[in-house]
Design a protein around this motif. Structure first.
Motif, PDB file in Angstrom:
ATOM      1  N   UNK A 178       3.802   3.433   1.513  1.00 58.38           N
ATOM      2  CA  UNK A 178       2.446   3.228   0.591  1.00 58.38           C
ATOM      3  C   UNK A 178       1.552   2.196   1.359  1.00 58.38           C
ATOM      4  N   UNK A 179       0.426   2.591   1.503  1.00 56.68           N
ATOM      5  CA  UNK A 179      -0.694   1.678   2.447  1.00 56.68           C
ATOM      6  C   UNK A 179      -0.817   0.560   1.440  1.00 56.68           C
ATOM      7  N   UNK A 182       5.458  -3.633  12.679  1.00 56.94           N
ATOM      8  CA  UNK A 182       4.553  -2.544  13.007  1.00 56.94           C
ATOM      9  C   UNK A 182       3.445  -2.495  11.555  1.00 56.94           C
ATOM     10  N   UNK A 183       2.508  -2.254  12.390  1.00 62.24           N
ATOM     11  CA  UNK A 183       1.074  -2.239  11.481  1.00 62.24           C
ATOM     12  C   UNK A 183       0.772  -0.646  11.275  1.00 62.24           C
ATOM     13  N   UNK A 184       0.304  -0.415   9.790  1.00 62.72           N
ATOM     14  CA  UNK A 184       0.005   0.789   9.673  1.00 62.72           C
ATOM     15  C   UNK A 184      -0.948   1.485  10.362  1.00 62.72           C
ATOM     16  N   UNK A 191      -2.021  -0.891   5.517  1.00 67.42           N
ATOM     17  CA  UNK A 191      -3.199  -1.219   5.835  1.00 67.42           C
ATOM     18  C   UNK A 191      -3.955  -2.126   4.767  1.00 67.42           C
ATOM     19  N   UNK A 192      -3.680  -1.415   3.637  1.00 63.33           N
ATOM     20  CA  UNK A 192      -4.349  -2.019   2.626  1.00 63.33           C
ATOM     21  C   UNK A 192      -3.572  -3.205   1.785  1.00 63.33           C
ATOM     22  N   UNK A 193      -2.427  -3.595   2.388  1.00 61.88           N
ATOM     23  CA  UNK A 193      -1.608  -4.818   1.965  1.00 61.88           C
ATOM     24  C   UNK A 193      -2.344  -6.051   2.148  1.00 61.88           C
TER      25      UNK A 193
END
Length: 874
Positions: free
Chosen positions: A275-276, A327-329, A295-297
């Motif tokens: 979940x982003x 690791x990054x989204x 990416x939206x955390x």
């Protein structure tokens, strides 16, 4: 954190910093691969590849490093990640438990050194010899070398050890050490000589079966008398593949100001579970912990990634050495993606991981390529899984009564599910015949026949001097080249046999699915004769006792219809009738047992998975299946005494080195099956397994390597050849003489109250000669880089330096009258008669030769000899 990181974006390749006084201090490039156990380091690796920019940041923790330095390294890693736009993959590395990615940067090996860095780095010099250390070399490629106590107690029977004495490197091979360990040890030893010492050091090798007396004498002088017996070899701790396959995915989120860690899935994992707006932890069987940052955390969650991973490790009771990767989204590492059943990249429309599934509507648009380019472009051959256009010679045998029986060429391409077949394909490459043996195994063949197909393949392999590539093909998983050699006429019958006198009659009604657009990619497969087997994207052939229908789905192309017409003439001799979807006559549905729902939602786009080829070194030690991944691999990583596995998703290659052991050769296919069975992504066990022998690699294999030298195996040298090429042993002979002189110099100092230059003789053994007047008085740590990054805090009291490199007088010079015009028998006991001048004081030397020792030893050898003769010192 006040280190200037503004220029980080401009860096390319590999860069290393040490944490010193809570700051990042650059490490000289010549010291890359050497790490102090008492320190922490930061490693940045940036690489542009065919798949785009790859950035990895590692912070490395030495086993004796301070907690505050560990915290600083973690903080700098987070800071670097922010400067680089939250793109990098971040790694927490603990000494001795580093990730495969980390190890891949140091192909020659990693050296762990005792102690910690000094305050400040100095330029690395390669002509300094004030070194005395013992390295324990172990592990697979790349090896690790750990500095251990200078004692025989550090040795064991199964490993390789390196006694580093500056100008002489002595590699000691345990009596139970295998050829692979010896070869890797020698590679590291040569790297130290050529890199750290600039080639100005001599290597000697002690093999227990035929040891060198001179080398053992040196070792016993430094280490003391050898113990009567050595310790037994200690097996390396490795995690087997089945443990790594135990995946668990956790959702990390905040609830009422509390952090909640909730398990949400186990293997096999799918990408849509991530979940982003949140973070996730992926636990790979306790072997490795991944933190995925959506990416939206929020920023606070991202910053806390490492601390949360470490907290998770503690909560689970895992070792503190457990590896962590953040690791990054959108910028996930290849290894992370390959833990999932399927990984779809944003805006991705094609990739190597996609495969057809019968009854599904997703279909691939055919890849158009010029087959004439395959010979000159191995990378294209690898991508298309085609060694050539299939125009070579084909021979087919069916396994019958456990032996191979030739198949009538008119029946080539027709395979029955109750049988097993051998297909020998011969083609030309550079004017030389190349061979592929396909072992096709039907789903309904007996166990005995499946076994017999493998045994007959081995016999056929022997007939061709073990040169052929062997490909195990499971029914329904035929590789692309296999399709091409039958020119679009490959037909797989679901059941039955093609043997004479078969018992089962052919069904009156049969349904076949035809997929392909030309003679290179077409395959016809029998499916259950019912309406639910239809698919709007394909062409189907319905063969009855009166007629053969060509049913064309709405999504099929004209090329597909043409190929189906060609196949229809093979399947049925009855009249042909073309039927378009939606315009079927009643008799069509009657033959299928009536109408029924089928996959009719036409989808023409190609749904794909991300997959990057991976290379592994295989072993099956004590019954455990162990694989070591080699990241950023090249042809040099293919060790001649090993078995390597190359996974390209659609196919799995087993590369057999010519010196690999018999047991692992025999068990290699079983290891490949275990690899597929244990793969975290839940791989299809029917994936083709291709056996390739060293020196006979097809372009479908070599094309996965960035560069391939077909003559490498002819030009490469064996371990024994490398050992014998180490060259002149003069330095070792000199050291043996110098060790004998120690007692002489000590006795002379005891005989006289003072030296010729005045002053009392020093207490204890002679000190090392050095061109650096501060080397004997400065602290060990302050001369770390000036002594080539290898000083361990010990003095060199037992090992005088090479005279050519020396400019200082020996601790106890010998009076000139005891040297000039003296016969060998009249010289002091133990003195080297070929180097009388060396024992003069600096003052006597200058008076006799009119120059310093340093100037003298820079002269040509013949001039030195001439002057020594003129002055009675020859």
């Amino acid at each position: 954190m006040d280190s200037d990181l503004s220029s980080i974006n401009k860096l390319q390749g590999l860069h290393i910093w040490a944490i010193e006084k809570m700051k990042m201090v650059p490490v000289p490039e010549k010291a890359y691969g050497s790490f102090f156990e008492g320190d922490c380091y930061i490693i940045l690796h940036k690489e542009n590849s065919s798949r785009g920019l790859s950035i990895n940041i590692h912070y490395w923790i030495g086993k004796d490093s301070a907690v505050d330095e560990q915290g600083a390294a973690a903080a700098y890693t987070a800071q670097l990640d922010g400067v680089l736009g939250d793109i990098p993959v971040q790694h927490r590395e603990v000494q001795g438990y580093e990730s495969d990615v980390f190890k891949s940067y140091f192909k020659n090996g990693i050296i762990y050194k005792k102690g910690a860095l000094a305050s400040g780095f100095k330029h690395v010099e390669t002509n300094m010899y004030n070194i005395q250390r013992l390295l324990h070399i172990k592990g697979k490629k790349p090896v690790s070398a750990t500095e251990v106590d200078l004692s025989w107690d550090s040795f064991n029977k199964g490993d390789v050890f390196l006694l580093d004495l500056g100008k002489v490197l002595i590699q000691w091979n345990g009596p139970e050490a295998n050829l692979s360990k010896k070869s890797r040890g020698l590679a590291l030893t040569r790297h130290i000589r050529d890199g750290e010492r600039g080639g100005r050091a001599q290597i000697g090798v002690v093999d227990e079966d035929h040891s060198s007396a001179d080398l053992l004498q040196i070792m016993e002088t430094v280490l003391g008398p050898r113990a009567a017996s050595l310790q037994d070899a200690v097996p390396e701790e490795k995690v087997d593949e089945f443990q790594k396959a135990n995946l668990r995915l956790y959702h990390l989120y905040e609830k009422d100001e509390d952090l909640v860690v909730q398990e949400i899935a186990t293997r096999p994992l799918t990408q849509d579970l991530l979940q982003h707006e949140d973070c996730h932890i992926l636990d790979q069987g306790g072997f490795k912990i991944y933190v995925w940052r959506g990416c939206d955390s929020n920023k606070e969650e991202k910053k806390a990634a490492f601390s949360r991973a470490v907290g998770f490790i503690q909560a689970k009771g895992y070792p503190a050495t457990t590896n962590v990767e953040v690791v990054n989204d959108g910028f996930e590492s290849a290894i992370f993606k390959q833990l999932f059943q399927q990984w779809i990249e944003k805006d991705q429309t094609e990739g190597p991981g996609w495969a057809h599934n019968l009854g599904k509507t997703a279909k691939a648009e055919p890849v158009k390529f010029d087959v004439t380019q395959l010979h000159g472009q191995p990378e294209l051959a690898a991508e298309q899984r085609m060694v050539d256009d299939g125009s070579g010679k084909v021979e087919v045998w069916r396994i019958e009564d456990l032996h191979k029986k030739p198949v009538d060429p008119k029946k080539y391409g027709q395979f029955y599910g109750g049988d097993c077949y051998l297909v020998l394909y011969t083609y030309q490459k550079s004017g030389r015949a190349q061979y592929i043996i396909y072992i096709w195994q039907g789903q309904h063949a007996s166990v005995d026949e499946v076994t017999a197909s493998s045994l007959n393949a081995i016999e056929l392999d022997h007939m061709y001097q073990e040169e052929p590539v062997q490909v195990r093909v499971t029914m329904g998983k035929e590789p692309r080249h296999f399709l091409a050699i039958f020119k679009g006429r490959l037909i797989v019958f679901q059941n039955g046999t093609s043997r004479d006198g078969r018992v089962d009659p052919e069904p009156a009604i049969r349904l076949f699915q035809v997929r392909g657009t030309d003679e290179y990619n077409t395959k016809t497969t029998e499916v259950p004769a019912r309406a639910s087997s239809l698919n709007s994207s394909d062409v189907f052939l319905l063969a009855t006792s009166q007629i053969c229908y060509l049913w064309c789905g709405k999504g099929c192309s004209g090329d597909e219809r043409e190929m189906a017409r060609m196949v229809a003439d093979i399947i049925s001799q009855k009249d042909k009738q073309t039927v378009l979807e939606g315009q079927e006559p009643p008799s069509f549905w009657e033959a299928l047992g009536g109408r029924a729902p089928y996959a009719s939602d036409k989808r023409l786009q190609k749904k794909t998975s991300y997959y990057q080829p991976r290379l592994f070194e295989c072993s099956s030690q004590t019954g455990r299946f162990i694989m070591t991944e080699i990241t950023f691999f090249s042809q040099d990583d293919l060790e001649e005494d090993d078995i390597m596995l190359l996974d390209t998703w659609e196919e799995v290659f087993l590369w057999i080195g010519k010196d690999s052991n018999t047991y692992e050769k025999k068990e290699s296919v079983a290891m490949a099956r275990d690899y597929l069975k244990s793969h975290p992504a839940g791989r299809d066990p029917a994936t083709p397994i291709i056996v390739v022998k060293q020196g006979h690699e097809p372009p479908t294999f070599t094309g996965w390597f960035s560069a391939w030298d077909p003559y490498k195996w002819n030009n490469g040298r064996s371990y024994d050849e490398l050992k014998n090429s180490l060259g002149d042993m003069s330095a070792i002979s000199e050291m043996t003489v110098e060790l004998n002189n120690i007692s002489l110099l000590q006795r002379l100092s005891d005989e006289r109250p003072g030296t010729p230059g005045g002053g009392a003789p020093p207490a204890g053994p002679p000190q090392p000669l050095s061109s650096d007047p501060s080397s004997s008085s400065s602290s060990p740590s302050s001369s770390y880089y000036s002594s080539n990054s290898n000083y361990n805090g010990s003095d060199m009291s037992l090992v005088p330096k090479c005279p050519v490199a020396a400019t200082a007088v020996p601790t106890v010079p010998i009076p000139r009258e005891r040297l000039i015009n003296k016969a060998v028998e009249d010289l002091p006991e133990g003195l080297d008669p070929s180097r009388k001048e060396y024992y003069l004081s600096d003052a006597d030397f200058q008076d006799i030769f009119g120059k310093s020792k340093d100037e003298f030893y820079r002269m040509a050898k013949w001039k030195q000899q001439q002057e020594k003769k003129q002055r009675g010192l020859f």
